[in-house]
Design a protein around this motif. Sequence first.
Motif, PDB file in Angstrom:
ATOM      1  N   PHE A 133    -114.134  15.679  -5.543  1.00 12.24           N
ATOM      2  CA  PHE A 133    -115.434  15.974  -6.153  1.00 12.24           C
ATOM      3  C   PHE A 133    -115.607  15.080  -7.381  1.00 12.24           C
ATOM      4  O   PHE A 133    -115.507  15.513  -8.525  1.00 12.24           O
ATOM      5  N   GLY A 134    -115.857  13.792  -7.105  1.00 14.27           N
ATOM      6  CA  GLY A 134    -116.082  12.832  -8.181  1.00 14.27           C
ATOM      7  C   GLY A 134    -114.900  12.709  -9.115  1.00 14.27           C
ATOM      8  O   GLY A 134    -113.731  12.697  -8.702  1.00 14.27           O
TER       9      GLY A 134
ATOM     10  N   SER B  25    -124.102  21.033 -10.237  1.00 11.35           N
ATOM     11  CA  SER B  25    -123.798  19.750  -9.608  1.00 11.35           C
ATOM     12  C   SER B  25    -123.570  19.934  -8.118  1.00 11.35           C
ATOM     13  O   SER B  25    -122.987  20.939  -7.684  1.00 11.35           O
TER      14      SER B  25
ATOM     15  N   GLN C  50    -122.513  17.673  -4.346  1.00  8.64           N
ATOM     16  CA  GLN C  50    -121.998  16.452  -3.738  1.00  8.64           C
ATOM     17  C   GLN C  50    -122.710  16.237  -2.409  1.00  8.64           C
ATOM     18  O   GLN C  50    -122.789  17.152  -1.579  1.00  8.64           O
ATOM     19  N   CYS C  51    -123.246  15.044  -2.215  1.00 12.10           N
ATOM     20  CA  CYS C  51    -123.948  14.718  -0.964  1.00 12.10           C
ATOM     21  C   CYS C  51    -123.640  13.273  -0.603  1.00 12.10           C
ATOM     22  O   CYS C  51    -123.810  12.373  -1.439  1.00 12.10           O
TER      23      CYS C  51
ATOM     24  N   TYR D 260    -121.483  11.241  -3.040  1.00 17.03           N
ATOM     25  CA  TYR D 260    -121.933  11.030  -4.412  1.00 17.03           C
ATOM     26  C   TYR D 260    -122.176  12.378  -5.104  1.00 17.03           C
ATOM     27  O   TYR D 260    -122.604  13.346  -4.467  1.00 17.03           O
ATOM     28  N   ILE D 261    -121.912  12.406  -6.399  1.00 11.85           N
ATOM     29  CA  ILE D 261    -122.137  13.610  -7.188  1.00 11.85           C
ATOM     30  C   ILE D 261    -123.494  13.504  -7.875  1.00 11.85           C
ATOM     31  O   ILE D 261    -123.787  12.501  -8.538  1.00 11.85           O
TER      32      ILE D 261
ATOM     33  N   LYS E  29    -126.099   5.414  -6.330  1.00 12.46           N
ATOM     34  CA  LYS E  29    -126.294   6.647  -5.563  1.00 12.46           C
ATOM     35  C   LYS E  29    -127.768   6.940  -5.318  1.00 12.46           C
ATOM     36  O   LYS E  29    -128.124   7.584  -4.332  1.00 12.46           O
TER      37      LYS E  29
END
Length: 447
Positions: free
Chosen positions: A143-144, A210, A212-213, A216-217, A270
Amino acid sequence: MRKIRFMTEEFFRSFHRSLLKNLLLMVMFSISLVMAVIMGSYYFDLGDRYPDTTQQVGDRTWCPLELMAENDSEIEESLMTVMGCQNMMDYYETLRTSKNCPIISVEIPGISMKEGDVKHLFEDRSYLNFLLESRQEAFMANFGDEGVCSLLEMKGARVDLGAYRYFGLRTQEGEGFTEKNLRLEHWSDPIPVLLGSDYKGIMKPGDEFSLQCWGYIYPCWVVGILEKGAVIQQYPASPNTDLSQLDSRILLPFGIQASEPAETVDEIKKYAYLSYLSLEAGIAQIPEGKVKEQVAVFRDVGKEFELPPVQVIGTTMGVDLLHKESAASIRILLILSVTLSCFTLYGIFITFYDKIQSNSRVYGIYLMNGCSLGMILIPLLLEIAVILIPGVLVSRLVFVREGVDYISGAIMRAACVMAGFVFLIGIGVVALFMRGVDTEHLIRQKD
């Protein structure tokens, strides 16, 4: 049996004597037929490549889009610089805001949220209804900058401003997507998201979290909560995208822009990737009969931003094959096709005229010995057919090699009709030359 044997021997004798000319005519006609079918498909809307992909809505046709690249790394390489990322975003924005043919985009992506954040937001309430049915358990993933975390897969959707307005979505709290809130002041600002009505009482406008997709966060803030029962009914031209229920979904926007210029690739990439995805998930409202013009617009805009052109899926085979070519190049191809076709027809005419003239005494002897005119004509017509048939086979081979896997019946019918038309011309020419044959005159002629 003797007649068949005679006609067969006469065919092979005649074909062998003109072997080189016949082979050359085969090649010329094959090329002419391929080009004629392509030009006919381009200019006369001859057959759909994928006829089931388009959907008629009023006087407009919805066509799905696809950003065509020469190879898998071309798009990734274009997003390696700040300028390339900005070009991708400007490319999407130019097409989205087009007055003649605006595009809208809807997508169902995988959206992940940290398990701890979900439990904090829902407290003692159940959140299973907000998770994807296919993935109800937490999973470990990166997660980033926070490294590996326990994540949950949330129900989500991505829509752009055009789709939000087109499908008539409304909010019961806060506001919907607007040009203003989709433009960030700084690249680090959170992006606006909309929540389905089931999130009411769990989160409210202004809350931040936040997501994540696609790896990218995205920092997010809740801009509004949708009305209960909000839906995106059958997304036009895309049967696999049916968001019939938005009440438990998080809606992320396409088309994020920022007022400040980007300084590094990391802060803009992103959002440029979102623009790329929006083009891949986009559909276009193309007025009837304007497909070729719109394909040319997509090509020209792509060149302006140094990106591959957006391809309109469901266009005719000719438009599909020539969608990267300029208007001048297509006109040159048309002129070459017409010229080659004329030379080919002329070549067939001259070849068989010379053949009949040079064999006139032989034909006279055949006729004097009781041979019918039909027994002389059939080998000549069979020879014309042998010259034309390879053109139809080559046409199919070329179209398959060019990626036209689902060749519509109209395309192959056109190739057969054109070959048949030439064959009829051949019948007429041969019959004209052999009509009213004076056998005594033919015998008196020298070879």
